[in-house]
Design a protein around this motif. Structure first.
Motif, short mmCIF file in Angstrom:
data_model
loop_
_atom_site.label_atom_id
_atom_site.label_comp_id
_atom_site.label_asym_id
_atom_site.label_seq_id
_atom_site.Cartn_x
_atom_site.Cartn_y
_atom_site.Cartn_z
N LEU A 128 -3.47 -1.03 -13.27
CA LEU A 128 -2.50 0.05 -13.04
C LEU A 128 -2.11 0.76 -14.33
O LEU A 128 -1.77 1.94 -14.32
N GLN A 159 -5.51 8.54 -7.46
CA GLN A 159 -5.12 8.15 -6.11
C GLN A 159 -6.35 7.74 -5.30
O GLN A 159 -6.29 6.81 -4.48
N ARG A 171 -7.15 4.19 -6.25
CA ARG A 171 -6.12 3.30 -5.68
C ARG A 171 -6.38 3.06 -4.19
O ARG A 171 -6.30 1.95 -3.70
N ASN A 172 -6.66 4.14 -3.49
CA ASN A 172 -6.92 4.02 -2.06
C ASN A 172 -8.19 3.22 -1.79
O ASN A 172 -8.26 2.45 -0.82
N ASP A 196 0.87 4.86 4.53
CA ASP A 196 1.18 5.07 3.11
C ASP A 196 2.05 3.91 2.62
O ASP A 196 3.24 3.85 2.91
N SER A 203 3.02 3.36 -0.31
CA SER A 203 3.88 3.71 -1.46
C SER A 203 5.31 4.00 -1.01
O SER A 203 6.22 4.01 -1.84
N GLN A 204 5.52 4.21 0.28
CA GLN A 204 6.84 4.63 0.76
C GLN A 204 7.88 3.53 0.55
O GLN A 204 7.77 2.43 1.07
N GLU A 205 8.90 3.88 -0.22
CA GLU A 205 9.95 2.92 -0.54
C GLU A 205 10.78 2.57 0.69
O GLU A 205 11.28 1.45 0.81
N HIS A 235 1.51 -1.96 -1.98
CA HIS A 235 2.66 -1.17 -2.44
C HIS A 235 2.55 -0.88 -3.93
O HIS A 235 2.81 0.26 -4.37
N GLN A 236 2.15 -1.88 -4.70
CA GLN A 236 1.97 -1.66 -6.14
C GLN A 236 0.86 -0.65 -6.41
O GLN A 236 0.94 0.14 -7.36
N GLU A 278 0.26 1.77 -4.49
CA GLU A 278 0.69 3.02 -3.88
C GLU A 278 -0.45 3.63 -3.06
O GLU A 278 -0.71 4.84 -3.09
N THR A 322 -2.75 4.70 0.20
CA THR A 322 -2.74 5.18 1.57
C THR A 322 -4.09 4.85 2.18
O THR A 322 -5.13 5.30 1.67
#
Length: 440
Positions: free
Chosen positions: A252, A258, A261-262, A376, A378-380, A426-427, A429, A431
């Protein structure tokens, strides 16, 4: 690879007396920290040092567990995966046990090799790193070279297998106090934890599982596995291919796109979904130290020591209520909650209603990604919902006051697996497409 703690251990407390003594010492140190903390609050009315207290206690407990290694340190690692379980200072410190505990000195490693093969590592390999490149709770990894090929050689700490049962008995009261858990639940799950930890100390079993699962998962896109070498392995030593890449924190830090990451997140999801729903067994230790990622987003999976076999009746009940129609069917939900021992006939009607609402909410949140593809991570807001359920005082009081254990033992490691998976996604982020074999 991570930079591990450079403090090298020349021995591990192995006798019961030595290990009990170390637990007693850390308990006394923690008590002293509390006394210092409360003395400061009396002298200085403006003193707000609870976070400082947590940091001091976390450091002292971690240092003791790192020295003891084995199941004591493994429990700390498990606790660090659940960010709702401990104050942040403990979580931050205990995460170090995933790949940066103080390593053992080379003479102890040589001794393990001599017992297994009658030869020192430098007599077997052309090159063998004097220092561990990765040190965790059960063993440490060395980089070796033979005939130009690089190997990762995992060497188990001495006395780990022999101390599992006694260590857990000592860890239990610490875990109950630090996490404020229901002692009935801890007692209920302790046998499952002990059995899983004992299996992790058997590298012959890990070798067998590693070969079987990697063969069954070899066609999953963007996932790679090392080859394993039986002739260079034993009950305390496991040799596999060296995988080049980074653990999640270092990956990271490279600020990957992105798209990458995906890609990593999708590979991780597909790997776990295939295991759970096709193989009915799963790599149940999804912490960042068990994954190697390269810059192109290829995901390397290592360490199959912790594998949970999922019994068919439990599997059917566990996923039955992830179907929204079933979760919303009062009769169906009541039957499954009874089967899973979430709710007992002897519970009061008030408690039944509260428990029904609590477990229904937990299942809905856990299953939501399956029904919202792409999802997704990443959504908090999603993870805030998880935290809110865990932090809700009424929920905590309800669970702590229960005189019965809630849930079947088989759920412990499967819940842990999903929590660890979601946490890593989540880390990242990421989707991803969250379609599942189960729902198709």
């Amino acid at each position: 690879m991570e930079n591990i703690n450079k403090k090298v251990q020349k021995s591990i407390p192995s006798s019961r007396v030595q290990r009990v003594s170390r637990f007693v010492k850390v308990g006394a140190k923690v008590s002293t920290n509390y006394i210092k903390h409360y003395a400061k609050t009396v002298v200085d009315a403006d003193y707000k040092g609870k976070e400082e207290l947590h940091k001091e206690n976390a450091a002292d407990v971690y240092d003791a567990l790192s020295e003891l290694k084995g199941s004591a340190l493994k429990v700390a690692q498990m606790m660090s995966m659940d960010k709702n379980m401990l104050p942040q200072a403990y979580t931050d410190k205990f995460q170090m046990s995933q790949y940066s505990a103080p390593p053992l000195s080379l003479p102890l490693v040589n001794k393990t090799f001599m017992k297994a093969f009658g030869k020192a590592p430098y007599q077997i390999f052309d090159e063998f790193s004097k220092e561990a490149v990765n040190a965790a709770s059960i063993g440490q990894v060395h980089l070796a070279v033979k005939d130009g090929q690089k190997y990762a050689v995992k060497v188990q700490y001495p006395g780990v297998a022999e101390s599992v049962s006694s260590d857990l008995k000592m860890v239990k009261p610490i875990a109950v106090r630090m996490m404020g858990l229901n002692e009935q639940d801890v007692e209920h799950y302790m046998e499952e934890v002990e059995n899983m930890l004992l299996s992790e100390t058997d590298y012959n079993l890990e070798l067998k599982r590693s070969q079987e699962i990697t063969s069954a998962c070899k066609d999953i896109k963007n996932v790679t596995f090392p080859n394993y070498y039986p002739d260079l392995s034993s009950k305390k030593i496991l040799t596999m291919d060296w995988l080049d890449g980074m653990h999640l924190p270092d990956f990271l830090e490279t600020n990957p796109s992105q798209e990458i990451r995906n890609k990593v997140g999708q590979a991780l999801w597909d790997f776990y979904d295939h295991q759970i729903h096709t193989l009915k067994e799963v790599h149940a230790d999804p912490h960042p130290g068990n994954f190697i990622i390269n810059k192109e987003g290829l995901l390397g999976i290592i360490d199959f020591g912790c594998v949970k076999e999922i019994p068919s009746p439990f599997y059917e009940n566990y996923f039955d209520l992830m179907v929204p129609e079933n979760l919303n069917n009062d009769e169906k939900r009541k039957q499954v909650f009874s089967n899973m021992r979430f709710i007992y006939d002897t519970d009061t009607e008030e408690d039944k209603n509260k428990l029904d609402a609590l477990f229904s909410s937990m299942i809905e949140i856990l299953s939501r990604p399956f029904h919202s593809s792409p999802f997704d991570f990443s959504q908090e807001s999603y993870f805030n919902e998880i935290t809110a359920i865990a932090d809700n005082q009424d929920n905590q009081n309800l669970m702590k006051s229960s005189k019965k254990p809630r849930g079947q033992r088989d759920g412990l490691y499967l819940n842990r697996t999903y929590f660890g998976l979601y946490s890593i996604l989540h880390q990242l982020e990421a989707t991803i497409e969250t379609k599942s074999v189960y729902f198709s």
